[in-house]
Motif scaffolding. Structure first.
Motif, PDB file in Angstrom:
ATOM      1  N   PRO A   1      42.139  45.136  50.646  1.00  0.00           N
ATOM      2  CA  PRO A   1      40.850  45.134  49.938  1.00  0.00           C
ATOM      3  C   PRO A   1      39.765  44.299  50.608  1.00  0.00           C
ATOM      4  CG  PRO A   1      42.393  43.677  48.848  1.00  0.00           C
ATOM      5  CD  PRO A   1      43.144  44.321  49.976  1.00  0.00           C
ATOM      6  N   HIS A   2      40.138  43.380  51.481  1.00  0.00           N
ATOM      7  CA  HIS A   2      39.136  42.491  52.079  1.00  0.00           C
ATOM      8  C   HIS A   2      38.165  43.295  52.943  1.00  0.00           C
ATOM      9  CE1 HIS A   2      37.400  39.090  54.192  1.00  0.00           C
ATOM     10  NE2 HIS A   2      37.951  38.304  53.291  1.00  0.00           N
TER      11      HIS A   2
ATOM     12  N   ALA B   1      28.578  43.758  53.317  1.00  0.00           N
ATOM     13  CA  ALA B   1      29.706  42.917  52.902  1.00  0.00           C
ATOM     14  C   ALA B   1      29.230  41.510  52.552  1.00  0.00           C
ATOM     15  CB  ALA B   1      30.763  42.869  54.006  1.00  0.00           C
TER      16      ALA B   1
ATOM     17  N   GLN C   1      29.488  39.558  49.015  1.00  0.00           N
ATOM     18  CA  GLN C   1      29.990  38.180  48.902  1.00  0.00           C
ATOM     19  C   GLN C   1      28.979  37.292  48.192  1.00  0.00           C
ATOM     20  OE1 GLN C   1      32.722  36.487  50.166  1.00  0.00           O
ATOM     21  NE2 GLN C   1      32.008  34.389  50.363  1.00  0.00           N
TER      22      GLN C   1
ATOM     23  N   GLN D   1      32.970  37.104  45.949  1.00  0.00           N
ATOM     24  CA  GLN D   1      34.223  37.436  46.627  1.00  0.00           C
ATOM     25  C   GLN D   1      33.993  38.548  47.650  1.00  0.00           C
ATOM     26  OE1 GLN D   1      36.852  38.371  43.437  1.00  0.00           O
ATOM     27  NE2 GLN D   1      35.833  40.272  42.940  1.00  0.00           N
ATOM     28  N   PRO D   2      34.696  38.443  48.764  1.00  0.00           N
ATOM     29  CA  PRO D   2      34.432  39.385  49.855  1.00  0.00           C
ATOM     30  C   PRO D   2      35.256  40.664  49.739  1.00  0.00           C
ATOM     31  CG  PRO D   2      35.939  37.700  50.602  1.00  0.00           C
ATOM     32  CD  PRO D   2      35.669  37.415  49.156  1.00  0.00           C
ATOM     33  N   ARG D   3      35.453  41.152  48.544  1.00  0.00           N
ATOM     34  CA  ARG D   3      36.254  42.379  48.424  1.00  0.00           C
ATOM     35  C   ARG D   3      35.807  43.165  47.203  1.00  0.00           C
ATOM     36  NH1 ARG D   3      39.423  38.471  45.888  1.00  0.00           N
ATOM     37  NH2 ARG D   3      40.019  37.424  47.788  1.00  0.00           N
TER      38      ARG D   3
ATOM     39  N   ASP E   1      37.915  45.237  44.767  1.00  0.00           N
ATOM     40  CA  ASP E   1      39.242  45.770  44.405  1.00  0.00           C
ATOM     41  C   ASP E   1      39.457  45.784  42.899  1.00  0.00           C
ATOM     42  OD1 ASP E   1      39.347  43.117  44.042  1.00  0.00           O
ATOM     43  OD2 ASP E   1      41.265  42.797  45.027  1.00  0.00           O
TER      44      ASP E   1
ATOM     45  N   SER F   1      39.531  43.460  40.852  1.00  0.00           N
ATOM     46  CA  SER F   1      40.154  42.294  40.233  1.00  0.00           C
ATOM     47  C   SER F   1      39.082  41.499  39.497  1.00  0.00           C
ATOM     48  CB  SER F   1      40.818  41.420  41.292  1.00  0.00           C
ATOM     49  OG  SER F   1      39.855  40.984  42.222  1.00  0.00           O
TER      50      SER F   1
ATOM     51  N   ASP G   1      37.733  32.900  49.164  1.00  0.00           N
ATOM     52  CA  ASP G   1      36.574  33.788  49.121  1.00  0.00           C
ATOM     53  C   ASP G   1      35.388  33.181  49.852  1.00  0.00           C
ATOM     54  OD1 ASP G   1      37.959  35.632  47.807  1.00  0.00           O
ATOM     55  OD2 ASP G   1      37.137  35.212  45.821  1.00  0.00           O
TER      56      ASP G   1
ATOM     57  N   TYR H   1      35.922  33.484  53.567  1.00  0.00           N
ATOM     58  CA  TYR H   1      36.328  34.804  54.061  1.00  0.00           C
ATOM     59  C   TYR H   1      37.790  34.822  54.513  1.00  0.00           C
ATOM     60  CZ  TYR H   1      31.724  37.032  54.118  1.00  0.00           C
ATOM     61  OH  TYR H   1      30.537  37.618  53.777  1.00  0.00           O
TER      62      TYR H   1
ATOM     63  N   ASP I   1      41.582  35.717  54.286  1.00  0.00           N
ATOM     64  CA  ASP I   1      42.323  36.782  53.633  1.00  0.00           C
ATOM     65  C   ASP I   1      43.795  36.612  53.950  1.00  0.00           C
ATOM     66  OD1 ASP I   1      43.102  39.072  52.404  1.00  0.00           O
ATOM     67  OD2 ASP I   1      42.630  40.348  54.116  1.00  0.00           O
TER      68      ASP I   1
END
Lengths: 104, 254
Positions: free
Chosen positions: A27-28, A85, A89, A94-96, A98, A100, B19, B22, B24
Motif C-alpha cells: 500500500p505504500h 503522493a 501525505q 500517511q503515505p498510503r 489502503d 486503514s 508515516d 516515509y 515502510d
C-alpha cells in the motif's frame, strides 16, 4: 532472435512481473511509484531486445525511439506521482491509500 | 535527525513516526499477497512463453528506415525516426513533459527544495567547475545526435542534472530573474516543435514534413529548443512545485 536478445527479454519480463507484484501488493505509495518504474524498465528491456537484428546488423530504430519516448513519459509520470503522493501525505498524515483508519 | 520506530514505542507512535518519515516496514507475505504473487508468477510465465514465441520474420522496419534515411537530414536512424519520420510521437512527448509540470503545479503550489546539503567550500567549488562542463556535454550530446546515439533527450537530461546539482548545492538561490527565465524555457520546446510543424504546411508540405534538403536545420532547431525545455522540466519536477509560487498550503499548516 539471438540468445542475447532472448535473455534480455526474459529479464525484462521478470522485472515487469516483480514490479507488478509490488504495485498491487504493497500500500505504500512510494513503493508503488518505484514498482511502476521497475515495470517500465522491464518493458523497455523487451523493446530494446526486440530491436536487435543479430550481431553486427543495424538495429530497428522504431522500438528504440519508442523506448526513449517511454523513458521521458516515465520520468514525467514519476514526478507527478511523487507530487500527488506527497500531497496525500500532507493531507492525511500517511503515505498510503489502503483504507486503514486515519491517524488523528 | 530521523528517529526510527522501534519496538519499545507504543504502536500508535511507531506508526506515526513511520508515516512521517516515509518508512515502510509492512512487507510481510500475507495470504492475500501469496495469492497476488501466484497470479503474477503465472502471468510472468505466460509472458516469458510469449517472448520465446516471437517469430523471427516479424515486420521489420529497419530496411525501410535505412532506405529513407538520406531524406531525413540526419544519419542516425533513431534521431531520424524521433524527429522526422514519427515527429508526432515526439511532439506529443514534449507535450507530456509540459502536462506533467502543469499537473505538479496544480497539486503543489510552492516549490520545496527536497534536500539539504552541507554547504561546504569544496562542494561549491566542485559544482562551479562541473556546471560549465555539463553545459558543454549537453551541447555535445545534442550535436552528435544527428550521427550517433544522442540528441535532445540525452542532452536535456544532462542539463536537468546540472540544475538539480545547482539547487542541491545551493550555489546560488534562483532569484526572481532566473525564475522568469525558467518559465519560458518550459514551453520553448513545444512552441518550436509546433511552430516548425505548422511552418512546414505554409512552406508547402504537410504537418511536420520538413522541406527537402533543409531537414537537418529544422531538426537541429527543434532539438535545441527541446533540450532546454527538457532540462528545465526535469529541474521543475525535482523542485516539486512552482518556484516562488503562493504558499496556500504552507499558510494553512503553520
Amino acid at each position: 532472435m539471438t540468445e542475447t536478445a532472448l535473455l534480455y527479454m526474459v529479464v525484462g519480463v521478470v522485472l515487469f512481473g516483480m514490479g507488478l507484484f509490488a504495485l498491487v501488493a504493497y500500500p505504500h505509495l512510494l513503493r508503488k511509484i518505484l514498482a511502476m518504474n521497475v515495470m517500465g524498465t522491464g518493458t523497455f528491456m523487451v523493446f530494446i531486445a526486440i530491436a536487435h537484428n543479430g550481431d553486427n546488423q543495424p538495429i530497428d530504430p522504431i522500438p528504440h525511439a519508442l523506448v526513449i519516448t517511454g523513458i521521458v513519459v516515465a520520468v514525467c509520470s514519476t514526478g507527478l506521482a511523487l507530487a500527488l503522493a506527497s500531497q496525500v501525505q500532507a493531507l492525511t498524515g500517511q503515505p498510503r491509500i489502503d483504507g486503514s483508519e486515519r491517524e488523528e | 535527525m530521523i528517529v526510527t520506530p522501534n519496538r519499545m514505542m507504543p504502536s500508535r507512535k511507531r506508526r506515526k513516526l513511520r508515516d512521517e518519515n516515509y518508512i515502510d516496514d509492512d512487507v510481510k507475505l500475507t495470504p492475500a499477497r501469496r495469492v497476488i504473487l501466484a497470479m503474477v508468477a503465472v502471468l510472468t510465465v505466460v509472458l516469458v512463453m510469449a517472448v520465446f514465441a516471437v517469430p523471427d520474420d516479424v515486420v521489420r522496419l529497419t530496411q525501410l528506415t535505412e532506405d529513407r534515411l538520406p531524406e531525413s537530414g540526419v544519419s542516425n536512424t533513431v534521431t531520424a525516426v524521433l524527429i522526422n519520420f514519427r515527429g508526432y510521437d515526439t511532439f506529443l512527448e514534449v507535450s507530456v513533459l509540459l502536462l506533467s509540470i502543469i499537473g505538479v503545479w496544480s497539486v503543489a503550489r510552492r516549490a520545496r527544495v527536497p534536500v539539504k546539503v552541507p554547504n561546504t567550500p569544496v562542494l561549491r567549488v566542485f559544482v562551479r567547475l562541473l556546471m560549465p562542463l555539463m553545459v558543454i556535454v549537453a551541447g555535445y550530446l545534442l550535436w552528435i545526435g544527428s550521427d550517433v546515439p544522442g540528441g535532445a533527450f540525452q542532452g536535456g537530461a544532462v542539463l536537468g542534472g546540472m540544475g538539480v546539482l545547482w539547487i542541491a548545492a545551493a550555489v546560488d538561490d534562483p532569484g526572481s530573474r532566473e525564475r522568469r527565465l525558467l518559465r519560458p524555457l518550459l514551453i520553448v520546446g513545444m512552441a518550436f516543435f509546433l511552430g516548425a510543424g505548422a511552418l512546414a504546411i505554409v512552406v508547402g508540405g504537410s504537418m511536420m514534413q520538413y522541406p527537402e534538403g533543409e531537414a537537418k536545420t529544422w531538426i537541429l532547431i527543434i532539438e535545441s529548443a527541446a533540450t532546454f525545455s527538457i532540462g528545465a522540466t526535469l529541474v521543475m519536477l525535482f523542485l516539486g512545485g512552482q518556484p516562488g509560487g503562493s504558499s496556500r498550503e504552507d499558510g494553512k499548516k503553520s
